[in-house]
Design a protein around this motif. Structure first.
Motif, PDB file in Angstrom:
ATOM      1  N   LYS A 291       0.842  -1.207   0.000  1.00  0.00           N
ATOM      2  CA  LYS A 291       0.000   0.000   0.000  1.00  0.00           C
ATOM      3  C   LYS A 291       0.869   1.245   0.000  1.00  0.00           C
ATOM      4  O   LYS A 291       0.576   2.216  -0.701  1.00  0.00           O
ATOM      5  CB  LYS A 291      -0.937  -0.030   1.218  1.00  0.00           C
ATOM      6  CG  LYS A 291      -1.820   1.197   1.394  1.00  0.00           C
ATOM      7  CD  LYS A 291      -2.998   1.200   0.464  1.00  0.00           C
ATOM      8  CE  LYS A 291      -4.075   2.207   0.815  1.00  0.00           C
ATOM      9  NZ  LYS A 291      -3.711   3.519   1.162  1.00  0.00           N
ATOM     10  N   TRP A 292       1.956   1.231   0.763  1.00  0.00           N
ATOM     11  CA  TRP A 292       2.856   2.385   0.800  1.00  0.00           C
ATOM     12  C   TRP A 292       3.434   2.660  -0.583  1.00  0.00           C
ATOM     13  O   TRP A 292       3.517   3.794  -1.022  1.00  0.00           O
ATOM     14  CB  TRP A 292       3.972   2.183   1.816  1.00  0.00           C
ATOM     15  CG  TRP A 292       5.010   3.272   1.787  1.00  0.00           C
ATOM     16  CD1 TRP A 292       6.291   3.167   1.331  1.00  0.00           C
ATOM     17  CD2 TRP A 292       4.853   4.622   2.220  1.00  0.00           C
ATOM     18  NE1 TRP A 292       6.934   4.372   1.451  1.00  0.00           N
ATOM     19  CE2 TRP A 292       6.072   5.285   1.992  1.00  0.00           C
ATOM     20  CE3 TRP A 292       3.797   5.343   2.763  1.00  0.00           C
ATOM     21  CZ2 TRP A 292       6.267   6.625   2.297  1.00  0.00           C
ATOM     22  CZ3 TRP A 292       3.994   6.682   3.070  1.00  0.00           C
ATOM     23  CH2 TRP A 292       5.217   7.301   2.839  1.00  0.00           C
ATOM     24  N   THR A 293       3.834   1.613  -1.278  1.00  0.00           N
ATOM     25  CA  THR A 293       4.382   1.774  -2.626  1.00  0.00           C
ATOM     26  C   THR A 293       3.373   2.486  -3.527  1.00  0.00           C
ATOM     27  O   THR A 293       3.732   3.411  -4.256  1.00  0.00           O
ATOM     28  CB  THR A 293       4.775   0.410  -3.218  1.00  0.00           C
ATOM     29  OG1 THR A 293       5.788  -0.170  -2.377  1.00  0.00           O
ATOM     30  CG2 THR A 293       5.311   0.539  -4.624  1.00  0.00           C
TER      31      THR A 293
ATOM     32  N   THR B  11      12.700   6.681   0.821  1.00  0.00           N
ATOM     33  CA  THR B  11      14.092   6.287   1.058  1.00  0.00           C
ATOM     34  C   THR B  11      14.237   4.868   1.596  1.00  0.00           C
ATOM     35  O   THR B  11      15.323   4.476   2.012  1.00  0.00           O
ATOM     36  CB  THR B  11      14.785   7.275   2.016  1.00  0.00           C
ATOM     37  OG1 THR B  11      14.071   7.341   3.242  1.00  0.00           O
ATOM     38  CG2 THR B  11      14.877   8.649   1.379  1.00  0.00           C
ATOM     39  N   GLY B  12      13.144   4.103   1.591  1.00  0.00           N
ATOM     40  CA  GLY B  12      13.235   2.703   1.990  1.00  0.00           C
ATOM     41  C   GLY B  12      13.149   2.499   3.488  1.00  0.00           C
ATOM     42  O   GLY B  12      12.707   3.360   4.235  1.00  0.00           O
ATOM     43  N   GLN B  13      13.595   1.350   3.916  1.00  0.00           N
ATOM     44  CA  GLN B  13      13.504   0.948   5.317  1.00  0.00           C
ATOM     45  C   GLN B  13      14.640   1.552   6.129  1.00  0.00           C
ATOM     46  O   GLN B  13      15.768   1.661   5.653  1.00  0.00           O
ATOM     47  CB  GLN B  13      13.553  -0.578   5.398  1.00  0.00           C
ATOM     48  CG  GLN B  13      13.260  -1.130   6.757  1.00  0.00           C
ATOM     49  CD  GLN B  13      13.088  -2.648   6.721  1.00  0.00           C
ATOM     50  OE1 GLN B  13      12.970  -3.246   5.665  1.00  0.00           O
ATOM     51  NE2 GLN B  13      13.070  -3.248   7.887  1.00  0.00           N
TER      52      GLN B  13
ATOM     53  N   ALA C 274       9.225   1.727   6.177  1.00  0.00           N
ATOM     54  CA  ALA C 274       9.510   2.625   5.059  1.00  0.00           C
ATOM     55  C   ALA C 274       9.636   4.042   5.606  1.00  0.00           C
ATOM     56  O   ALA C 274       9.045   4.372   6.631  1.00  0.00           O
ATOM     57  CB  ALA C 274       8.397   2.563   4.020  1.00  0.00           C
ATOM     58  N   VAL C 275      10.417   4.842   4.894  1.00  0.00           N
ATOM     59  CA  VAL C 275      10.606   6.239   5.285  1.00  0.00           C
ATOM     60  C   VAL C 275      10.438   7.091   4.032  1.00  0.00           C
ATOM     61  O   VAL C 275      11.022   6.809   2.997  1.00  0.00           O
ATOM     62  CB  VAL C 275      12.002   6.480   5.898  1.00  0.00           C
ATOM     63  CG1 VAL C 275      12.195   7.952   6.232  1.00  0.00           C
ATOM     64  CG2 VAL C 275      12.211   5.612   7.129  1.00  0.00           C
ATOM     65  N   GLY C 276       9.615   8.124   4.171  1.00  0.00           N
ATOM     66  CA  GLY C 276       9.435   9.070   3.082  1.00  0.00           C
ATOM     67  C   GLY C 276       9.851  10.453   3.540  1.00  0.00           C
ATOM     68  O   GLY C 276       9.666  10.804   4.708  1.00  0.00           O
TER      69      GLY C 276
ATOM     70  N   LEU D 119       8.244  11.031   7.069  1.00  0.00           N
ATOM     71  CA  LEU D 119       7.130  10.122   7.311  1.00  0.00           C
ATOM     72  C   LEU D 119       7.723   8.739   7.585  1.00  0.00           C
ATOM     73  O   LEU D 119       8.303   8.125   6.690  1.00  0.00           O
ATOM     74  CB  LEU D 119       6.215  10.045   6.085  1.00  0.00           C
ATOM     75  CG  LEU D 119       5.679  11.360   5.523  1.00  0.00           C
ATOM     76  CD1 LEU D 119       4.939  11.105   4.215  1.00  0.00           C
ATOM     77  CD2 LEU D 119       4.780  12.038   6.524  1.00  0.00           C
ATOM     78  N   ASN D 120       7.617   8.284   8.825  1.00  0.00           N
ATOM     79  CA  ASN D 120       8.073   6.945   9.182  1.00  0.00           C
ATOM     80  C   ASN D 120       6.878   6.005   9.192  1.00  0.00           C
ATOM     81  O   ASN D 120       5.911   6.227   9.927  1.00  0.00           O
ATOM     82  CB  ASN D 120       8.727   6.941  10.566  1.00  0.00           C
ATOM     83  CG  ASN D 120      10.080   7.606  10.567  1.00  0.00           C
ATOM     84  OD1 ASN D 120      10.749   7.667   9.548  1.00  0.00           O
ATOM     85  ND2 ASN D 120      10.494   8.110  11.704  1.00  0.00           N
ATOM     86  N   VAL D 121       6.944   4.968   8.378  1.00  0.00           N
ATOM     87  CA  VAL D 121       5.867   3.996   8.277  1.00  0.00           C
ATOM     88  C   VAL D 121       6.292   2.743   9.041  1.00  0.00           C
ATOM     89  O   VAL D 121       7.283   2.103   8.703  1.00  0.00           O
ATOM     90  CB  VAL D 121       5.574   3.641   6.806  1.00  0.00           C
ATOM     91  CG1 VAL D 121       4.433   2.640   6.716  1.00  0.00           C
ATOM     92  CG2 VAL D 121       5.274   4.893   5.993  1.00  0.00           C
TER      93      VAL D 121
END
Length: 157
Positions: free
Chosen positions: A47-49, A78-80, A86-88, A103-105
């Motif tokens: 979903k994040w993708t 920027t990935g994990q 995940a981090v955006g 944004l830290n997922v």
């Protein structure tokens, strides 16, 4: 009346069998919980993708709609990193002021969003009051989250 040796042996064997059954059940439950966590993390990742494209579109839309604020924003997945699945990063400028949002997922889907403090303003980190999960987030929720930071950035001068 005292138990016979055979009775005691049978009792020991029954108790040991019950212990093994309980241990096996707990291992099975732990494996199921681990599989559920992994399945949730996989759904969050998928979903994040998909959501990263929406976030990038939102930023472009906001740039057009709020051109008077000299809004310039970019988004990068920027990935994990660490505990985050995940981090955006949203970076850019609003009203001639730098804007850096992370944004830290987390594997549960929860998003922790915060603005990186500006140099010399260590205590002024802004965390969005919006509670958001990747698993249930839609475009309007991402818009509200991002607007929290744009508004804070526009008023921070």
């Amino acid at each position: 009346m005292a138990e016979s040796t055979d009775q005691r042996i049978q009792k020991i064997l029954r108790n040991k069998a019950k212990e093994k059954e309980a241990d096996d059940l707990e291992k099975k439950r732990a494996k199921e919980r681990s599989n559920e966590r992994q399945a949730t993390a996989d759904r969050v990742r998928q979903k994040w993708t998909a959501d990263t494209y929406s976030i990038a579109e939102i930023l472009k839309d906001f740039e057009q709609k709020m051109s008077a604020l000299e809004l310039q924003l970019t988004f990068q997945d920027t990935g994990q990193k660490g505990d985050a699945l995940a981090v955006g990063h949203i970076s850019g400028r609003v009203s001639a002021s730098d804007l850096q949002v992370t944004l830290n997922v987390h594997p549960t889907g929860e998003i922790h969003a915060f603005q990186v403090p500006k140099t010399g303003h260590i205590s002024s980190q802004f965390t969005s009051p919006s509670k958001l999960s990747v698993l249930t987030a839609d475009r309007s929720q991402y818009e509200a989250l991002i607007l929290d930071f744009i508004e804070k950035g526009a008023l921070s001068k």
